[in-house]
Structure formats: C-alpha cells, structure tokens
Design an enzyme around this catalytic site. Structure first.
Site, PDB file in Angstrom:
ATOM      1  N   ASP A   1       5.420   0.737  -2.362  1.00 49.12           N
ATOM      2  CA  ASP A   1       5.309  -0.471  -3.165  1.00 49.12           C
ATOM      3  C   ASP A   1       3.667  -1.151  -3.493  1.00 49.12           C
ATOM      4  O   ASP A   1       2.997  -0.348  -2.922  1.00 49.12           O
ATOM      5  CB  ASP A   1       5.882  -1.715  -2.236  1.00 49.12           C
ATOM      6  CG  ASP A   1       5.746  -1.502  -0.922  1.00 49.12           C
ATOM      7  OD1 ASP A   1       6.538  -1.581  -0.098  1.00 49.12           O
ATOM      8  OD2 ASP A   1       4.337  -1.480  -0.641  1.00 49.12           O
TER       9      ASP A   1
ATOM     10  N   ASP B   1       1.125  -3.959  -3.575  1.00 50.39           N
ATOM     11  CA  ASP B   1       0.775  -5.221  -2.801  1.00 50.39           C
ATOM     12  C   ASP B   1      -0.564  -5.330  -3.328  1.00 50.39           C
ATOM     13  O   ASP B   1      -1.485  -4.846  -3.672  1.00 50.39           O
ATOM     14  CB  ASP B   1       0.580  -5.376  -1.329  1.00 50.39           C
ATOM     15  CG  ASP B   1       1.865  -4.724  -0.365  1.00 50.39           C
ATOM     16  OD1 ASP B   1       3.110  -5.283  -1.233  1.00 50.39           O
ATOM     17  OD2 ASP B   1       2.025  -4.383   0.432  1.00 50.39           O
TER      18      ASP B   1
ATOM     19  N   ASP C   1      -4.876  -3.599   9.865  1.00 53.86           N
ATOM     20  CA  ASP C   1      -4.753  -2.671  11.051  1.00 53.86           C
ATOM     21  C   ASP C   1      -5.712  -1.577  10.886  1.00 53.86           C
ATOM     22  O   ASP C   1      -6.611  -1.414  11.782  1.00 53.86           O
ATOM     23  CB  ASP C   1      -3.407  -2.287  11.376  1.00 53.86           C
ATOM     24  CG  ASP C   1      -2.432  -1.776  10.037  1.00 53.86           C
ATOM     25  OD1 ASP C   1      -3.089  -1.692   8.874  1.00 53.86           O
ATOM     26  OD2 ASP C   1      -1.239  -1.602  10.427  1.00 53.86           O
TER      27      ASP C   1
HETATM   28  P1  ATP Z   1       3.863   1.819   3.775  1.00 53.25           P
HETATM   29  O1  ATP Z   1       3.648   2.848   3.473  1.00 53.25           O
HETATM   30  O2  ATP Z   1       5.188   1.947   5.143  1.00 53.25           O
HETATM   31  O3  ATP Z   1       4.471   0.783   2.930  1.00 53.25           O
HETATM   32  P2  ATP Z   1       1.804  -0.017   4.656  1.00 53.25           P
HETATM   33  O4  ATP Z   1       0.442   0.398   5.229  1.00 53.25           O
HETATM   34  O5  ATP Z   1       1.714  -0.316   2.973  1.00 53.25           O
HETATM   35  O6  ATP Z   1       2.570   1.289   4.859  1.00 53.25           O
HETATM   36  P3  ATP Z   1       2.955  -2.335   4.985  1.00 53.25           P
HETATM   37  O7  ATP Z   1       4.122  -2.856   6.284  1.00 53.25           O
HETATM   38  O8  ATP Z   1       3.764  -2.270   3.640  1.00 53.25           O
HETATM   39  O9  ATP Z   1       2.608  -0.976   5.490  1.00 53.25           O
HETATM   40  O10 ATP Z   1       1.850  -3.252   4.868  1.00 53.25           O
HETATM   41  C1  ATP Z   1       1.072  -3.374   4.022  1.00 53.25           C
HETATM   42  C2  ATP Z   1      -0.451  -3.678   4.506  1.00 53.25           C
HETATM   43  O11 ATP Z   1      -0.414  -4.954   5.261  1.00 53.25           O
HETATM   44  C3  ATP Z   1      -0.975  -2.586   5.273  1.00 53.25           C
HETATM   45  O12 ATP Z   1      -1.695  -1.638   4.510  1.00 53.25           O
HETATM   46  C4  ATP Z   1      -2.108  -3.388   6.189  1.00 53.25           C
HETATM   47  O13 ATP Z   1      -3.090  -3.410   5.402  1.00 53.25           O
HETATM   48  C5  ATP Z   1      -1.440  -4.710   6.348  1.00 53.25           C
HETATM   49  N1  ATP Z   1      -0.541  -4.516   7.661  1.00 53.25           N
HETATM   50  C6  ATP Z   1       0.490  -4.220   7.808  1.00 53.25           C
HETATM   51  N2  ATP Z   1       1.221  -4.370   8.899  1.00 53.25           N
HETATM   52  C7  ATP Z   1       0.185  -4.905   9.693  1.00 53.25           C
HETATM   53  C8  ATP Z   1      -0.024  -5.081  10.993  1.00 53.25           C
HETATM   54  N3  ATP Z   1       0.765  -5.312  11.932  1.00 53.25           N
HETATM   55  N4  ATP Z   1      -1.558  -5.637  11.394  1.00 53.25           N
HETATM   56  C9  ATP Z   1      -2.377  -5.885  10.400  1.00 53.25           C
HETATM   57  N5  ATP Z   1      -2.262  -5.559   9.222  1.00 53.25           N
HETATM   58  C10 ATP Z   1      -1.064  -4.957   8.655  1.00 53.25           C
HETATM   59 MG    MG Z   2       3.491  -1.046   1.911  1.00 52.81          MG
END
Ligand code: ATP
Ligand code: MG
Length: 477
Positions: free
Chosen positions: A77, A79, A156
């Site tokens: 996805d 963002d 994170d």
């Molecule tokens: P995925 O590939 O699973 O989507 P992702 O890193 O994009 O991994 P998401 O849950 O979509 O994970 O979160 C998007 C963004 O939001 C992350 O890349 C990070 O910058 C931030 N984020 C998500 N969860 C947290 C958290 N628990 N604490 C701090 N920042 C977070």
């Molecule tokens: Mg993501």
C-alpha cells in the site's frame, strides 16, 4: 504538560548531544541517487501527491512503500504524509473520508484502493495538542501535528521514516534510514526500550519486517526483546491478531516464526504452543509447524488463498496435542478429551490473541476431524463434511512432518478419488460461509495505521490480503 517520556525530548538538545532522542542528520537524496521511479508508484497515490502539491502543501510518499521501493520490492500500500490537516485534505478530495480517533487520518478512496493521507505528527506536547500517554509509557492518543522532522522521529524504524518528495523526486532522510536500508539493517529510532514500552507491538514488527525484508535487526534494537517480551500481554488482543495475520500470511511465515523463537517472543505470543514445543523432545511437533508455515508461504508465493483458520490450526496444534494427552492421561474418554482440549487451548489463547470465532470454530473442526480420519468410518459423511478438505490437507501436513500417517493419507486420498472428488474441486470449503462472521471481534480496537489494509494488491489479482481465503494447504493432490 511535557511528558516524562524520553522519546518526547526535543530531537536535538541545545548542547547538541541528546542522550536518548535521535540526532537529526537531515539529508536529501536527489533523484539520481536512489532507485525510486514514478512508474513503480500507484497512479492513485501519484494523483493524491500531485493534488496536495498543487494546493501548496508538502506531499510525500512515506513509510513501508518508500522502504519497499528502495529494496526493489512491491509495496502493498502507498501511504502519504503531508502538512495539510485532515480537514484540509478532505476539502481537496471528494472521495475522501476522515477516520480514526486515536490517530486521525484521511482516506482517499479510489474503488478498492485507499490512499491513506496522514498529517505530520509530533511527539512533543505543549498542551495544545491531543496526545495522551498511559502511565506505563504506552501511547493512547496521538493527534499532535508537527513538522516533517517531528513526524520522522516518531516512526518506529529508521527504514520506515523515509519520505519521497513529489516536488523534486528526492528522498528525505532525518534519521539515517537511507543508509540503514542500503546496509539492510532494521534499527529503532531513539531509545529501543522506551520505544518498545510506548508500543509493545513494535517488538513483533521488528521480527516481521526483518523476516519480510531479509534485514538484520540491529544489536541495540534486538537486545531488549527477550526482556520486554512480557509487555506484549498488555497489547490489545485484536491488534495482536491482526499483526499475526501480517506475520504469518504474507509469505514470510517461516522466517517470522524463527524470529519469534530467537528473540523470546514466541513464549508470550503462543505460550501453550511454546511450552508444548519445549516438552516435545523429538522435535516432531516443531517440524510439523514449520512444514505448515512453509506450505503457507508457498501458497502466498503462488497467489493462492490462505486461511487464518488453517494457520491457527497449525500454530496451536502442539498446544492441542499436549492438552489432549494430559486429559487422556487423566482417564477422560477420547472424544470428550478432544473436545475439551480444543476448547481449553482456544480459550487460553484468546487471552493474548483475539482469534474471531469464525476462525476458531473451523480451526477446532480441523483438529477434531483428525481423529475421525484414523477411525476410517462413515467415509461418505466425512467426505461431505464442509471442513473435509482443510482437515485432509492438515492430515497430509502431519504425515509430511512425521511420516506416521502415510496409510491414513492413502486411504482418504483413494476415498476421494473413488467418490470422484478431484483435488481442487472443493476449493470453497466454507471458511467464509460461517454464519458467525459478524462476531464483532475482528478488527475491534485496531488502530487504523496498523490494521491490514483491505486494499487492492497491485499485480496480485485475486490476492485476499490474508484475512479471508478459503483453501487449505498445498500438496493435497
Ligand atoms: P507493511 O509492509 O506491513 O505495510 P509498514 O511499515 O508499511 O509495513 P504499516 O503498518 O503499513 O507498516 O505502517 C506504515 C508506517 O507507519 C510505517 O512504515 C511506520 O513509519 C509507521 N508505523 C506503523 N506502525 C508503527 C508503530 N507501531 N510505531 C511507530 N510507527 C509506526
Ligand atoms: Mg504499509
């Protein structure tokens, strides 16, 4: 009032030597210094970025998408981060809705694809914003807007805090993430212990992202994991369920499982399974679990559906076997022991992971049908059972791990053949048809930022995002 939380300290202390907050070494990597190309970005995400920019706002692709594109991956996805407030975003798009309380966000909706647009968040709270910290350090509310630098340091991992700017196609880095991605290392921003206490689910994210990306977890980020693992018990069970789906149904289940074991998290997440694996000296149960996860990864790689019911049947099988043995040793009648063991394991696991009934019921049926395979009675009725296919696949899996059930597998394979049930004919084996589907647990309390996105997967038509699905496991032909 400023919080006592060290992560809330200003990013750079006046003396230039912040003890715990990350030092900002702001850097912009120009277009010719990185591999991200607009042709790899969802056209809808580009639309959102351009419209924000044209309205005079800063507009950036952020988070997992930037990270994945930098390592040549296919983001699931896209963002967007911006300095526009959610209300300002809403005023720019007719197809926009505002969601979330703890974390207010704009969703711009294009058919099945949703582009999530988040306003830059800050960690410091001067009292004007809307931020709330639990006494144990957990974040409860997080609506203080800030600058892009503020937004970067509250993410994170450094690899997750990179911004692709639509204005000049550069990548903006405030925490050293660009270098960490090149070095394939996962590093928490700031003081690891503080960051895990703020949100214990970050421990699972560390393991999951390392597994998914093939990154090493930095020593300082890995060190607190076994010590702080018990904090996971305080995380919302519904959120842990969602995180488990991401961990085990996204194609990296084996690596994730090994990571959980390695870092002492398995014993907290799946306590009864961890105990059963420890007690099982032959290692047969662990082989069975790993074999099941390998099959799940293979199905995801082949774009075949995967089901949470089957997954949890695999993950909790060691716990079920152990409970069953204990009950039988007490002299409980086998059929009654099976039923009680299945209930007991499910109820205990629900304390940590909110497995919805529409998955726990078929999971239990898969277990209970195993004993009926051994009996080889009422063959026609069993073949017609809505869970036959999944249960048979489960039997095949048990056989693959221990070779003990070869005879049973042969019997039931031939039974299917003589009944004219070709492998694959029973694809829709009823996981989705459960009337219990609306039991209200699924997704409850899941912050929008981490709930699995019900978004279209690019280049993966038919992919179900890992939360529905109907098939059993491979190798059943
Ligand atoms: P995925 O590939 O699973 O989507 P992702 O890193 O994009 O991994 P998401 O849950 O979509 O994970 O979160 C998007 C963004 O939001 C992350 O890349 C990070 O910058 C931030 N984020 C998500 N969860 C947290 C958290 N628990 N604490 C701090 N920042 C977070
Ligand atoms: Mg993501």
């Amino acid at each position: 009032m400023p919080s006592q939380d060290p992560a809330n300290a200003p990013a750079t202390a006046p003396d230039g030597a912040p003890p715990q907050a990350p030092a900002l070494h702001s850097r912009s990597i120009p277009r010719d210094g990185h591999v991200i190309s607009r042709k790899d970005i969802s056209p809808n995400a580009l639309r959102v970025l351009y419209r924000l920019r044209d309205a005079g706002f800063g507009a950036y692709l952020v988070g997992g998408a930037v990270r994945d594109l930098l390592v040549g991956g296919d983001p699931k996805d896209f963002d967007v981060a911006t300095n526009a407030t959610p209300e300002e975003v809403k005023s720019l798009f007719r197809n926009c809705r505002l969601i979330g309380r703890r974390f207010r966000l704009a969703h711009v909706v294009y058919g099945r694809e949703i582009i999530e647009v988040a306003t830059f968040r800050a960690n410091s709270d001067d009292g004007s914003g809307d931020r709330q910290l639990h006494e144990d350090g957990r974040l409860l509310r997080d609506n203080v807007y800030g600058s892009i630098e503020d937004d970067a340091v509250r993410r994170d991992f450094t690899a997750n805090a990179l911004y692709y700017a639509i204005e000049d196609f550069s990548v903006r880095d405030y925490v050293g993430g660009f270098e960490d991605v090149q070095n394939r290392v996962l590093k928490l921003i700031g003081d690891p212990e503080t960051r895990y206490r703020e949100d214990p689910v970050r421990m699972l994210r560390a393991v999951r992202l390392a597994a998914k990306l093939g990154f090493r977890i930095d020593d300082a980020t890995a060190a607190p994991l076994p010590v702080l693992a018990p904090l996971l018990r305080e995380a919302a069970p519904a959120r842990l369920f969602e995180e488990c789906l991401k961990m085990f149904l996204s194609g990296h289940a084996v690596e994730s499982f090994l990571g959980l074991e390695r870092h002492g998290l398995l014993a907290v997440l799946l306590p009864e399974t961890a105990a059963a694996l420890k007690a099982n000296r032959s290692g047969a149960l662990r082989n069975m679990v790993l074999e099941g996860l390998r099959g799940t990864d293979a199905r995801v790689a082949a774009d075949e559906p995967v089901s949470p019911a089957f997954l949890f049947a695999v993950l909790l099988w060691p716990a079920y076997c152990r409970a069953l043995m204990a009950l039988q040793a007490q002299g409980v009648h086998p059929a009654e022991a099976q039923r009680r063991a299945a209930d007991r394991v499910t109820v205990h696991q629900l304390e940590t992971i909110a497995l919805p009934r529409r998955f726990s019921l078929p999971m239990q049926e898969i277990w209970l049908l195993q004993a009926r395979f051994a009996q080889r009675k009422r063959v026609g009725r069993l073949l017609a059972h809505p869970r036959f296919r999944a249960a048979y696949d489960f039997l095949v899996l048990r056989q693959a791990a221990s070779a003990e059930h070869a005879e049973e597998v042969r019997f039931w394979r031939e039974a299917q053949q003589s009944a004219g049930v070709a492998a694959g004919d029973m694809e829709g084996d009823g996981y989705d048809a459960d009337p219990d589907a609306a039991d209200g647990t699924d997704g409850a309390d899941v912050p929008e930022s981490t709930a699995p996105r019900r978004r279209r997967r690019r280049r993966r038509p038919g992919g179900n995002g890992g939360s529905g699905g109907s098939g059993g496991q491979p190798g059943a032909a």
